[in-house]
Structures are given as structure tokens and as C-alpha cells.
Design an enzyme around this catalytic site. Structure first.
Site, PDB file in Angstrom:
ATOM      1  N   ARG A 222      -5.313  -4.006  13.080  1.00  9.11           N
ATOM      2  CA  ARG A 222      -6.602  -3.335  13.201  1.00  9.11           C
ATOM      3  C   ARG A 222      -6.764  -2.908  14.654  1.00  9.11           C
ATOM      4  NH1 ARG A 222      -7.665  -8.129  10.204  1.00  9.11           N
ATOM      5  NH2 ARG A 222      -8.354  -7.730   8.053  1.00  9.11           N
ATOM      6  N   HIS A 338      -5.445 -10.458   4.955  1.00  6.86           N
ATOM      7  CA  HIS A 338      -6.446 -10.311   3.903  1.00  6.86           C
ATOM      8  C   HIS A 338      -6.802 -11.668   3.316  1.00  6.86           C
ATOM      9  CE1 HIS A 338      -5.350  -5.833   3.008  1.00  6.86           C
ATOM     10  NE2 HIS A 338      -6.155  -5.970   4.031  1.00  6.86           N
ATOM     11  N   TYR A 347      -3.004  -1.117  -2.477  1.00  9.20           N
ATOM     12  CA  TYR A 347      -1.870  -0.319  -2.006  1.00  9.20           C
ATOM     13  C   TYR A 347      -0.903   0.026  -3.134  1.00  9.20           C
ATOM     14  CZ  TYR A 347      -3.664  -1.426   2.591  1.00  9.20           C
ATOM     15  OH  TYR A 347      -4.484  -1.535   3.674  1.00  9.20           O
TER      16      TYR A 347
END
Length: 365
Positions: A222, A338, A347
Site C-alpha cells: 500500500r 488481508h 482477484y
């Protein structure tokens, strides 16, 4: 259809709303003639002074012509920007902020929730806080959020903030348990091809810029995780990158390859960072989020890629390419940090390798 991205900035010490889009004379004509927008040669952008900005007029002017992306200005209460926030609301904001900090909510969450509360309370500035009830929340969503075409996620943030504030701080007429969040909006992640990623990274001529973008893709980071990295978080002997205090206050380890380590050593030899792996202009400060986004924007322009990619696209691309290479979803979940496997499973919907295996019944006719 063209897309116009709105964001708030300043021009000559005046707050303005900027219009970002690919050059198009028809859009420029509308901005000049219908909206009285001005051109800034220093910023190379069309803008409207914030005090004159009318979102309804903007949406009406471009309806059927261009899509308006106002996600960057959500929550900033443009319509109420000229209204002085009264002392009662500021006092409630401080109480709420103190409680959130006591419970160790992240800095971003504290900012988001307190700003959401101010928007809500300011909307009902002529009504005492003690009198607010569930119907007022419904009215706010209808007349403010939906009327301004704000997103599902923004509505969800505001409802979360209101529920938390009235349950923990006020214990008032609002029955928080009966307040419902909006139905979830399911959007597939945006993914770049490997060739596009290679072109973007190759277009970053500066070794520092290339290293930052490369590390986001190489480790699925991130933006905040990259900017919070310290020099000591690179464990080259164990081929591990240590990501500390990430989302949800969790640490995790991500493997880094010899190629990545070599790149970081080249960067280190030139820049000699001391504390932060990627420092900013001021000493002892990390690189700024806005500057990092500009690095990607320049790389996209140099590479000739027209997609409005963000830094998070590189993280999505990392996960999707891992999946296409045969990496188990459980490992991808751990690498991305996650909490739920359901988040990672999205995904599978964008993996070309998985989709290409599906045979259409038309082929059997």
C-alpha cells in the site's frame, strides 16, 4: 466518455476546485462559457474558485458528455465551506477525536470520522444535537450524500462515524443499531498488464522514483506501507521486507528477490537514506503521498499509457500476476496482509489465466 477528475487545491492563496482531464476543446468550451472557469498557466489546469463552485451546475453541464469523478472532494462539505462551524460542533468534534485516539484508531480514520461528523452536524446546524434522530440521518443521506452523488464508500464512512459517535459519546435519540449501511458496491480491481508495468517502471528515469514504484509492485505494498518503510526494515540477508504497523496495526514479512535487493543497493549508494528508506525534501521526514502520486503520473505520461492508474493499481497487479503464475490464494492473502480470504478472492475475477480457461458453450455448437 471522457472523465474529469475534481480535486481541491489553492491558487494565489485562494481555495479552488481544479478540473483534471485529457485535453479536449469541447470540454474546455463548456468550462469557459457555462461555468466561467479560469486557466492557471502555473498549474496548467482549469479551476473555479471554491466559493463559486456549484457541483449541481457542474454535473448538469457535463451530463451525457463527460463523467465527473468527485471522489477526491467528498467529505469536504463544499456547499458548507463558507459557514462558520459553531463552538458546540467543534467541541463535539474534539470529544470524538479524543475517544477515537484513546481507542487507537489510525490517524486517517480519526480525520475521516471527525470530518464526517462535522459535515453531518453542520447540515443540521439549526437543530440541537440532542434533538437529532434516525429520520435526520435518512434525510441527510437523501439530501446531501445522494443529491451530491457521493460514493457508496463515503456514505458508509459517514454512517460508521455517526453510529460510533452517538453510541459512545452522546447515547442519544439516535438508535444506532437500526441504522443500516448502504448495500455493498462490488467493483473489480483495476489491473495493469505485465508489459504496462514494465513500461511504467522503465519510464521512471530517476533511480529513487523507479525504486519506489518498483517496490510497490514487487511486494504488493500500500502507499502508506511504502512511505513508512525505514532503512532497517530491509533484511537483505534473509531476503525479507518487514512491513510494520500496517493496516489494522499488523506487522508482516514479504519476500524480496535478489533483483529487488540489487536495485535497493543501487539506490542506497546514491542517496544514503538515514531513517526513512525514502525520505522527503525535509530532513527526517518521509516522502510525501502527493509527490509519490505525481511520480506515477509522470511515469504514465512518459510511457504513453493513457489509463488513469493509481498507486493501488500496482498492488492489484502484483496480486493478479501472482495468481496467474499459479501462487495459492492463501499465500497471496498473507503477502497482501488481508484479514479475510474473501478480500483476496476478488482477484480470481480479473485473472486472465483463469478466465481464458473457461470454454463458451457456443464453441460446442
Amino acid at each position: 466518455m471522457k472523465t474529469i477528475i475534481l480535486n481541491i487545491s489553492s491558487h494565489k492563496d485562494e481555495p479552488v476546485v481544479c478540473f483534471n482531464f485529457e485535453k479536449d476543446f469541447s470540454l474546455i468550451t463548456i468550462l469557459k462559457n457555462r461555468l466561467n472557469a479560469r486557466w492557471s498557466s502555473t498549474k496548467s489546469v482549469w479551476y473555479i474558485p471554491r466559493k463559486d463552485f456549484d457541483l449541481d451546475k457542474v454535473l448538469a453541464s457535463f451530463r451525457g458528455i463527460a463523467r465527473i469523478d468527485c471522489s477526491a472532494i467528498e467529505g469536504q462539505a463544499i456547499r458548507d465551506s463558507q459557514i462558520k462551524i459553531n463552538r458546540d460542533i467543534l467541541s463535539e468534534k474534539e470529544k470524538f477525536a479524543e475517544w477515537l485516539k484513546f481507542r487507537r484508531y489510525s490517524t486517517n480514520t480519526v480525520k475521516t470520522y471527525t470530518e464526517s461528523l462535522v459535515v453531518f452536524l453542520t447540515f443540521f446546524r439549526n437543530k440541537s444535537i440532542e434533538e437529532l434522530d434516525n429520520q435526520d440521518v435518512v434525510t441527510f443521506v437523501d439530501r446531501y450524500i445522494l443529491n451530491n452523488r457521493f460514493s457508496f464508500s463515503y456514505q458508509n464512512q459517514v454512517i460508521n462515524a455517526i453510529k460510533l459517535y452517538f453510541r459512545e459519546i452522546r447515547k442519544s435519540n439516535i438508535e444506532v443499531d437500526s441504522l443500516k449501511r448502504p448495500r455493498r458496491e462490488y467493483r473489480l480491481p483495476n489491473v495493469l498488464s505485465k508489459d504496462e508495468v514494465k513500461a511504467i517502471l522503465g519510464a521512471s528515469l530517476n533511480i529513487k522514483h523507479r525504486a519506489m514504484l518498483s517496490l510497490i509492485y514487487a511486494c504488493g505494498l500500500r502507499r502508506s506501507e511504502l512511505l513508512n518503510l525505514k532503512v532497517t526494515d530491509v533484511d537483505s540477508k534473509r531476503h525479507m521486507l518487514i512491513i510494520r504497523n500496517a493496516k489494522g496495526y499488523k506487522d508482516r514479512h514479504v519476500p524480496i528477490s535478489d533483483k529487488t535487493i540489487k536495485m535497493l543497493r543501487e539506490y542506497y549508494a546514491l542517496y544514503r537514506p538515514k531513517t526513512w528508506l525514502f525520505g522527503g525534501d525535509k530532513e527526517n521526514e518521509p516522502y510525501s503521498p502527493t509527490s509519490l502520486q505525481n511520480v506515477l503520473r509522470n511515469a504514465l505520461r512518459k510511457s504513453g499509457i493513457k489509463k488513469k492508474a493509481t498507486l493501488h493499481w500496482l498492488r492489484h497487479s502484483y496480486a493478479t500476476h501472482l495468481l496467474e503464475n499459479g501462487t495459492d490464494l492463501r499465500y497471496i492473502q498473507v503477502l497482501l496482509g488481508h484479514k479475510s480470504s474473501r478480500t483476496t478472492e476478488i482477484y480470481t475475477h480479473v485473472s486472465q489465466k483463469s478466465l481464458q480457461k473457461i470454454k463458451s458453450p457456443f464453441d460446442d455448437l
